[in-house]
Design a protein around this motif. Sequence first.
Motif, short mmCIF file in Angstrom:
data_model
loop_
_atom_site.label_atom_id
_atom_site.label_comp_id
_atom_site.label_asym_id
_atom_site.label_seq_id
_atom_site.Cartn_x
_atom_site.Cartn_y
_atom_site.Cartn_z
N UNK A 38 71.43 27.18 13.28
CA UNK A 38 71.37 28.73 13.77
C UNK A 38 71.38 28.35 15.30
N UNK A 39 70.68 27.30 15.68
CA UNK A 39 70.54 27.46 17.25
C UNK A 39 72.03 26.86 17.78
N UNK A 40 72.60 26.17 16.96
CA UNK A 40 74.02 25.48 17.43
C UNK A 40 74.86 26.61 17.48
N UNK A 41 74.79 27.61 16.36
CA UNK A 41 75.76 28.66 16.30
C UNK A 41 75.25 29.68 17.58
N UNK A 42 73.95 29.76 17.76
CA UNK A 42 73.49 30.71 19.03
C UNK A 42 74.23 30.28 20.29
N UNK A 43 74.13 28.92 20.48
CA UNK A 43 74.67 28.13 21.93
C UNK A 43 76.07 27.83 21.63
N UNK A 44 76.76 28.16 20.51
CA UNK A 44 78.25 27.68 20.35
C UNK A 44 78.47 26.27 20.36
N UNK A 45 77.25 25.13 20.07
CA UNK A 45 77.43 24.01 19.87
C UNK A 45 77.33 23.44 18.51
N UNK A 46 77.60 22.38 18.43
CA UNK A 46 77.52 21.65 17.00
C UNK A 46 76.02 21.39 16.72
N UNK A 47 75.77 21.49 15.64
CA UNK A 47 74.20 21.22 15.39
C UNK A 47 74.19 19.46 15.74
N UNK A 48 75.04 18.72 15.51
CA UNK A 48 74.94 17.46 15.75
C UNK A 48 74.78 17.05 17.26
N UNK A 49 75.36 18.03 18.20
CA UNK A 49 75.09 17.76 19.56
C UNK A 49 73.38 18.09 19.87
N UNK A 50 73.08 18.93 19.17
CA UNK A 50 71.46 19.30 19.34
C UNK A 50 70.63 18.10 18.91
N UNK A 51 71.22 17.60 17.68
CA UNK A 51 70.51 16.50 17.48
C UNK A 51 70.40 15.22 18.14
N UNK A 52 71.44 15.06 18.75
CA UNK A 52 71.99 13.91 19.62
C UNK A 52 70.97 14.21 20.95
N UNK A 53 70.94 15.28 21.48
CA UNK A 53 70.07 15.94 22.61
C UNK A 53 68.72 15.64 22.29
N UNK A 54 68.23 15.68 21.26
CA UNK A 54 66.90 15.32 20.91
C UNK A 54 66.45 14.12 21.03
N UNK A 55 67.47 13.12 20.78
CA UNK A 55 67.14 11.91 21.06
C UNK A 55 67.29 11.33 22.30
N UNK A 56 68.39 11.71 23.05
CA UNK A 56 68.65 11.18 24.50
C UNK A 56 67.89 12.07 25.48
N UNK A 57 67.84 13.21 25.31
CA UNK A 57 67.20 14.09 26.31
C UNK A 57 68.14 15.08 26.80
N UNK A 58 67.92 16.11 27.49
CA UNK A 58 68.74 16.86 28.31
C UNK A 58 69.05 18.20 27.38
N UNK A 59 68.54 18.43 25.91
CA UNK A 59 68.83 19.83 25.33
C UNK A 59 67.68 20.69 25.41
N UNK A 60 67.88 21.63 24.78
CA UNK A 60 66.52 22.67 24.75
C UNK A 60 65.39 22.22 23.95
#
Length: 100
Positions: A38-60
């Motif tokens: 849902x967050x990916x759809x809200x931001x128009x990002x892939x859910x995989x991008x959000x998962x990657x940002x959780x690991x590497x940093x820089x995401x919400x």
Amino acid sequence: MAVGSSFPSRTAAAAALQPPLGAAPAASANPEFLTTEEAGAFLRLSPRTLEKQRVLGGGPRFRKFGARVVYAATDLRAWADGRAYGMTSDPGYVQRDSVR
């Protein structure tokens, strides 16, 4: 209702307030917490991008409720607003928050 009484019975009043049997509770149109999808759809990002940002940093910012990862809608909006630029020469535009 009792004969001659103008007041409805308590059971009739309670039944009038309850949803019909089999009716699902109304889902909130704007939930406070969103799943990764849902967050990916809200931001128009892939859910995989959000998962990657959780690991590497820089995401919400995100929250963990047990094994479940959720995002607060206010955090998503704040993160997106922090990335607003007027032009490509704005200070901070070329600065990257995360490692690719």
